[in-house]
Structure formats: structure tokens, C-alpha cells
Design a protein around this motif. Structure first.
Motif, short mmCIF file in Angstrom:
data_model
loop_
_atom_site.label_atom_id
_atom_site.label_comp_id
_atom_site.label_asym_id
_atom_site.label_seq_id
_atom_site.Cartn_x
_atom_site.Cartn_y
_atom_site.Cartn_z
N UNK A 18 0.81 -1.22 0.00
CA UNK A 18 0.00 0.00 0.00
C UNK A 18 0.84 1.27 0.00
N UNK A 19 2.03 1.22 0.55
CA UNK A 19 2.88 2.41 0.66
C UNK A 19 3.71 2.66 -0.59
N UNK A 20 3.77 1.70 -1.50
CA UNK A 20 4.58 1.84 -2.71
C UNK A 20 3.90 2.76 -3.72
N UNK A 21 4.64 3.72 -4.22
CA UNK A 21 4.13 4.70 -5.19
C UNK A 21 5.08 4.82 -6.37
N UNK A 22 4.53 5.18 -7.51
CA UNK A 22 5.33 5.40 -8.72
C UNK A 22 6.44 6.40 -8.42
N UNK A 23 7.66 6.09 -8.85
CA UNK A 23 8.81 6.96 -8.68
C UNK A 23 9.56 6.74 -7.38
N UNK A 24 9.02 5.93 -6.50
CA UNK A 24 9.66 5.67 -5.21
C UNK A 24 10.98 4.93 -5.40
N UNK A 25 12.01 5.37 -4.68
CA UNK A 25 13.34 4.76 -4.76
C UNK A 25 13.37 3.50 -3.89
N UNK A 26 13.91 2.44 -4.46
CA UNK A 26 14.10 1.19 -3.72
C UNK A 26 15.54 0.73 -3.92
N UNK A 27 16.01 -0.09 -3.03
CA UNK A 27 17.38 -0.58 -3.11
C UNK A 27 17.38 -2.09 -3.30
N UNK A 28 18.30 -2.56 -4.12
CA UNK A 28 18.45 -3.99 -4.38
C UNK A 28 19.74 -4.46 -3.72
N UNK A 29 19.70 -5.64 -3.15
CA UNK A 29 20.89 -6.20 -2.52
C UNK A 29 20.91 -7.71 -2.76
N UNK A 30 21.98 -8.16 -3.38
CA UNK A 30 22.10 -9.60 -3.62
C UNK A 30 22.16 -10.34 -2.28
N UNK A 31 21.57 -11.52 -2.25
CA UNK A 31 21.53 -12.33 -1.05
C UNK A 31 22.04 -13.74 -1.39
N UNK A 36 16.92 -20.63 -0.22
CA UNK A 36 15.90 -21.03 -1.19
C UNK A 36 16.26 -20.69 -2.63
N UNK A 37 17.11 -19.68 -2.81
CA UNK A 37 17.41 -19.20 -4.16
C UNK A 37 18.80 -18.56 -4.17
N UNK A 38 19.75 -19.18 -4.84
CA UNK A 38 21.12 -18.66 -4.85
C UNK A 38 21.26 -17.38 -5.67
N UNK A 39 20.22 -17.03 -6.43
CA UNK A 39 20.22 -15.78 -7.20
C UNK A 39 19.24 -14.77 -6.60
N UNK A 40 18.95 -14.91 -5.33
CA UNK A 40 17.98 -14.02 -4.66
C UNK A 40 18.51 -12.59 -4.61
N UNK A 41 17.62 -11.66 -4.90
CA UNK A 41 17.93 -10.24 -4.79
C UNK A 41 16.86 -9.61 -3.90
N UNK A 42 17.28 -9.19 -2.72
CA UNK A 42 16.40 -8.57 -1.74
C UNK A 42 16.09 -7.14 -2.17
#
Length: 110
Positions: A18-31, A36-42
Motif C-alpha cells: 500500500x505504501x509503494x508509489x510510482x517513482x519511489x526509490x528502492x534498493x536492491x541487494x544480492x543475497x 531457497x534461491x542462490x540468485x535471490x535479490x532482496x
């Protein structure tokens, strides 16, 4: 450099969407230690922490977006992205060009 879109999934396990809006900045971090998934990206948001993952299943990837497996080698350990579209079927996001350019620069230096 082509734009790279991905689907954010798993938000219902954390804070919802509900809090996610167009243009909102998010960060990706490999995990890489994800059991469960060796290519997981948080996917994280400053102040909240983990809000979900980059989708890595044909059942959760929207349209022509890339899966986590296809995105994994195109970014460094961390990257920045923005929310493009929030729908009832999922959240479409785009990796920021600077994150992709940084990965290319890092590869050239190695």
C-alpha cells in the motif's frame, strides 16, 4: 543501454504494498546465502528494510520484466531502482542507469 524492468514480489510477507508509489526509490541487494534461491535479490526501502524480492519465477514475473536470475549478473552487490507501476498483479520496477553503468565500470576494472 537498454532499460531493465523487474517485478517486485513477496511484499505481503513484510509490509504489504500500500505504501509503494510510482517513482519511489528502492534498493536492491544480492543475497547469495539465501537457502531457497542462490540468485535471490532482496528489495529494501530506507527506514523499513526488506520489503520483498525481485521475482524469479515464471509465475511471478510480470510481462517482459526480467527475473532475478537474468538481473543478477547485470548489477553489482547493490543497486538502486524505482517503482514504475503498482498493480493488483504485482509491482513493476526499473533499475536505475547509474547502477547498471557502475556494474559495467567495475567489470572493466577487473
Amino acid at each position: 543501454m537498454a532499460k531493465i524492468y523487474f517485478t517486485l514480489t513477496g511484499t505481503r510477507h513484510y509490509f504489504g504494498d500500500d505504501f509503494l508509489k510510482k517513482g519511489m526509490r528502492i534498493e536492491l541487494e544480492k543475497e547469495p546465502d539465501n537457502k531457497y534461491d542462490r540468485e535471490a535479490i532482496m528489495v529494501k526501502v530506507k527506514g523499513l528494510g526488506k520489503i520483498g524480492y525481485v521475482a524469479n519465477s515464471i509465475y511471478t514475473v510480470l510481462g517482459e520484466a526480467v527475473s532475478a536470475g537474468r538481473l543478477y549478473d547485470k548489477i553489482g552487490d547493490r543497486a538502486v531502482a524505482k517503482v514504475v507501476l503498482v498493480t493488483s498483479n504485482g509491482i513493476l520496477c526499473k533499475v536505475c542507469k547509474k547502477s547498471l553503468a557502475q556494474k559495467i565500470k567495475d567489470s572493466e576494472e577487473e
